[in-house]
Design a protein around this motif. Structure first.
Motif, PDB file in Angstrom:
ATOM      1  N   HIS A  10      41.476  60.537  89.882  1.00  0.00           N
ATOM      2  CA  HIS A  10      42.346  60.305  88.724  1.00  0.00           C
ATOM      3  C   HIS A  10      41.646  59.304  87.809  1.00  0.00           C
ATOM      4  CE1 HIS A  10      46.138  58.116  87.050  1.00  0.00           C
ATOM      5  NE2 HIS A  10      45.701  59.027  86.198  1.00  0.00           N
ATOM      6  N   ILE A  11      41.425  59.704  86.557  1.00  0.00           N
ATOM      7  CA  ILE A  11      40.756  58.828  85.597  1.00  0.00           C
ATOM      8  C   ILE A  11      41.800  57.892  84.991  1.00  0.00           C
ATOM      9  CG2 ILE A  11      39.440  58.710  83.459  1.00  0.00           C
ATOM     10  CD1 ILE A  11      38.315  61.438  84.089  1.00  0.00           C
ATOM     11  N   LYS A  12      41.676  56.637  85.337  1.00  0.00           N
ATOM     12  CA  LYS A  12      42.608  55.622  84.849  1.00  0.00           C
ATOM     13  C   LYS A  12      41.801  54.489  84.238  1.00  0.00           C
ATOM     14  CE  LYS A  12      44.996  53.323  87.876  1.00  0.00           C
ATOM     15  NZ  LYS A  12      45.966  52.981  88.945  1.00  0.00           N
ATOM     16  N   GLU A  13      42.228  54.043  83.071  1.00  0.00           N
ATOM     17  CA  GLU A  13      41.446  53.048  82.348  1.00  0.00           C
ATOM     18  C   GLU A  13      41.279  51.771  83.165  1.00  0.00           C
ATOM     19  OE1 GLU A  13      41.094  51.163  77.859  1.00  0.00           O
ATOM     20  OE2 GLU A  13      42.321  52.941  78.266  1.00  0.00           O
ATOM     21  N   GLY A  14      40.039  51.314  83.255  1.00  0.00           N
ATOM     22  CA  GLY A  14      39.720  50.084  83.966  1.00  0.00           C
ATOM     23  C   GLY A  14      39.301  50.275  85.404  1.00  0.00           C
ATOM     24  N   ASP A  15      39.430  51.491  85.952  1.00  0.00           N
ATOM     25  CA  ASP A  15      39.100  51.704  87.358  1.00  0.00           C
ATOM     26  C   ASP A  15      37.587  51.752  87.577  1.00  0.00           C
ATOM     27  OD1 ASP A  15      41.652  51.698  88.275  1.00  0.00           O
ATOM     28  OD2 ASP A  15      41.787  53.848  88.695  1.00  0.00           O
TER      29      ASP A  15
END
Length: 796
Positions: free
Chosen positions: A550-555
């Motif tokens: 899952h592409i999540k900002e900041g990961d």
């Protein structure tokens, strides 16, 4: 080019504008090198003040543009190579500032994975050079003030077998500078011209070096000495050593010299086997036919197109990599395969057929053999296909909804793109993601042939590494989201560039932002459950198994290959799914949200090396996605690289492959569609984590008298630990025991309680092939892999 280079060119140089001319001879070069710089400058400036009349070369004297390609060239990135006639070339560097890299007569050896399946090398020019490194200085003059300006590459247009480059001025969006290169035949020989014009400049005067562009067009002309034609170099530029052939046939895709990758290292193979004729023959046959061998479950691809004599030569070379004295004259015993249980398709082995709920249709005529890098549908129902091959083309297909190849019309609308692995249609606009650039393809005159290749963003950090791919794109709320692979062949002292191994977003104005880091080779991006963005990840160093992420900002996702210390303190985000290597994952690709029947809301994604399509059911627990993956569909003609949904709601599947590696059963191309037919087989639909264990949801009812002793289900668990090794083993493998079970009212949901499950582990489910539904139907596939990032407190 700068002022000094302007004068020391090795060939006659003629500058012309409308009604103006000046010629500089080689004597100026001699004068500069002898130190008489001031005199040369005074002479040159005086001649410029006495410009005479000259005409732009006649249109029919120009050599036609016969090829244009984006690529790496001569270890330079972001290159555009133009061929005129048969063997006259000019190459432009499209870095900032753009410049002429080289003008020559000869050719290009188009080596590389997408050209001729040779890894680790890139295209190289050959022949006799006329001009090199012509970097120009641009100025804006207002009254007596002359100010240097920064120009940027904006794209290029095609018209009448000629190409015109477009440049912008930083801070002056309304101004466009055009440059049209050409070769013209003259009575004296050949002339290379750079014809410039400027539009939108309302104040001041544009100067290139010392040439005033106030009347359009204005030309720089270079009279070229006659040179003989250059034959194609025998041997494709580099020496034909064993390493060359190992790269050319794709062996280096899975093997390295000193360390284990997908397969064992060459030195490990060399130290294991004798080098007698019988062994060489046995190993050569294995290389030719492929299959699972003596080194575990990894599948070696077949090499049907490589001659047996060449294979035997390579095997002989490999077995010589470890001298006898290094091994003290003794060879290790051959490893042996230990079969733990009998396997069958869907039960420990890959499926072999098309999913029963879908009807397979081949939509490409036999002559059309696309190695599909990217796909999307246009507003009017056309299917656009970008190819990962030597052409770098985009094709427009109409009639694909009929499922009849006789009614499918195919038109090549663009070419010369550098590995177009991403494509997105936004409204009526078509965009592609090339290796070094996000590009808009524009048809100005309505003939369905692309006239303009417009640069949207080309400031990605790049090297010449062949493996540094730019992958798929997805347009969401005004931004293109995409993923960038890392370089794989860096020296020990080299580090990855800043935006390699990232997910990013960029808008139409070129506003770029990294949103996630620590990726390795994330091939494919798509929207899934709740509109969230997902990508797939490929196993390698610091990635012990493939993933769905899952592409999540900041990961940050854990791959630190050649990253130095920049990520030392970053917490690693767990994947939504682990995809155990050579079981359910090897080279996963683009994810797509399902809309079909009971599968609606789940995701599918392709698999390049193993072929076929896998299905994922995800759930959101404690703010993060986790879930299970199932085998879903095989029987397709090539490894699956891209999947898109058509206007007819059918699934369109694009296949890709490379000779000797990165392919499914040696197949290199494919284009098919899957049409939903509602013939749902008996299979696991979902596995849902509960506080006590799992709920297993089936597509059909289970027998009423099902007992724990009749369940015939085995469970096991393990976890992974990222290391610098290529991939990683299953750690802390344990069997799990089902303590209790119950069925819901319609007997489609089986609830089981399981002790000793561990967070962060993969739970493997395997039903016995004899397990049946209430009406006696056997399971389509009896395997699932659940990634347990969190254990829910309650069943909701």
């Amino acid at each position: 080019m700068g002022l000094r280079e302007f004068f020391i060119t090795q060939y006659k140089f003629k500058r012309t504008s409308l009604n103006r001319e000046v010629i500089f001879y080689r004597s100026l070069s001699t004068a500069w090198r002898s130190g008489r710089c001031a005199a040369v400058l005074m002479i040159a400036m005086g001649v410029m003040m006495l410009l005479g009349q000259c005409d732009i070369p006649e249109e029919d004297s120009r050599l036609p543009l016969t090829q244009f390609r984006r690529s790496v060239l001569d270890q330079q990135v972001r290159m555009l190579t133009l061929r005129y006639g048969q063997d006259h070339y000019v190459a432009y560097s499209l870095n900032d500032p753009p410049a002429v890299y080289k003008v020559w007569r000869g050719g290009v050896t188009w080596n590389g994975v997408n050209y001729n399946s040779i890894k680790q090398i890139q295209p190289e020019s050959y022949g006799i050079s006329y001009l090199e490194n012509m970097a120009s200085d641009f100025y804006l003059q207002n009254n007596a003030t002359k100010q240097p300006i920064k120009i940027t590459y904006e794209g290029y247009k095609l018209r009448d077998h000629q190409l015109t480059l477009s440049y912008g001025i930083q801070g002056m969006d309304e101004v466009v500078i055009s440059e049209r290169p050409s070769f013209s035949a003259t009575q004296q020989g050949l002339t290379f011209s750079r014809v410039f014009s400027v539009d939108g400049l309302t104040e001041g005067t544009l100067l290139i070096d010392s040439m005033v562009i106030e009347e359009n067009p204005v030309a720089m002309e270079f009279e070229l000495d006659s040179v003989p034609a250059t034959p194609y170099p025998d041997g494709e530029v580099i020496a034909k050593t064993s390493h060359y052939w190992l790269a050319k046939t794709g062996c280096n895709t899975c093997h390295a010299m000193d360390y284990k990758m997908v397969g064992p290292s060459y030195k490990e193979i060399s130290s294991t086997y004798d080098s007698d004729k019988k062994t060489i023959a046995e190993l050569s046959k294995k290389v030719k036919e492929g299959g699972t061998g003596n080194w575990g479950t990894a599948i070696m691809v077949p090499h049907p197109h490589v001659a047996m004599a060449d294979i035997e030569r390579m095997v002989t070379d490999i077995l010589s990599f470890v001298p006898k004295e290094e091994g003290k004259g003794k060879k290790k015993p051959r490893p042996k395969v230990v079969e733990t249980s009998k396997k069958s398709p869907g039960f420990g082995e890959a499926l072999t057929g098309v999913h029963p709920a879908f009807t397979l249709q081949t939509i490409r005529p036999k002559w059309f053999k696309p190695q599909v890098g990217s796909m999307d549908f246009g507003a009017d129902g056309q299917l656009y296909v970008g190819t990962w091959d030597s052409i770098g083309a985009v094709y427009q297909l109409t009639g694909v909804e009929t499922g009849d190849t006789q009614q499918v019309e195919i038109k090549q609308i663009a070419s010369g793109l550098a590995e177009p692995l991403g494509m997105e249609v936004v409204g009526d606009d078509l965009f592609v993601m090339q290796k070094h650039e996000l590009t808009q393809l524009i048809d100005h005159d309505g003939d369905d042939i692309i006239d303009e290749y417009k640069n949207i963003y080309n400031d990605f950090d790049v090297t010449t590494d062949f493996h540094e791919f730019a992958y798929d794109i997805e347009f969401v709320d005004g931004y293109f989201y995409g993923t960038l692979g890392i370089a794989m062949r860096l020296m020990t002292t080299e580090r990855q560039l800043h935006d390699r191994g990232t997910a990013f977003k960029v808008d139409l104005d070129g506003d770029f932002k990294i949103i996630a880091e620590g990726l390795r080779q994330p091939n494919g991006i798509g929207r899934g459950i709740n509109g969230a963005l997902f990508t797939t990840e490929n196993q390698g160093r610091w990635v012990p198994a493939c993933k769905l992420i899952h592409i999540k900002e900041g990961d940050f996702h854990g791959c630190i290959q050649r990253q130095g210390e920049r990520f030392n303190d970053r917490e690693v985000a767990p994947p939504s799914l682990w995809l155990p290597q050579d079981e359910i994952g090897n080279s996963p690709s683009e994810p797509l949200l399902m809309k079909e029947g009971p599968y609606a809301g789940q995701m599918i994604f392709g698999e390049v090396s193993h072929g076929g399509i896998n299905r994922a059911h995800l759930e959101l627990i404690d703010g993060a996605y986790q879930g299970c993956v199932f085998r879903f569909c095989q029987g397709l003609e090539a490894g699956v690289n891209r999947i898109v949904r058509g206007p007819d709601n059918a699934l369109y599947v694009g296949g890709v492959g490379m000779s000797g590696g990165w392919s499914h059963k040696g197949n290199l191309y494919g284009l098919q569609k899957l049409v939903y037919n509602e013939d749902i087989p008996f299979e696991m639909l979902a596995i849902i984590a509960t506080h006590e264990g799992f709920d297993i949801v089936f597509t059909k009812p289970l027998p009423e008298d099902l007992q724990t002793t009749d369940l015939k289900l085995s469970l096991s668990q393990w976890h992974y630990q990222p290391t610098a090794a290529y991939g990683g083993p299953k750690l802390d493998q344990q069997r799990l025991v089902v303590n209790d079970l119950s069925l819901n009212k319609d007997r489609t949901q089986l609830s089981i309680s399981v002790n000793n499950r561990k967070k962060g582990y993969v739970i493997y489910f395997l039903f016995d092939p004899s397990f049946q539904s209430s009406d006696g139907e056997k399971l389509w596939s009896g395997e699932a892999w659940y990634t347990l990032n969190a254990i829910p407190n309650d069943v909701i």
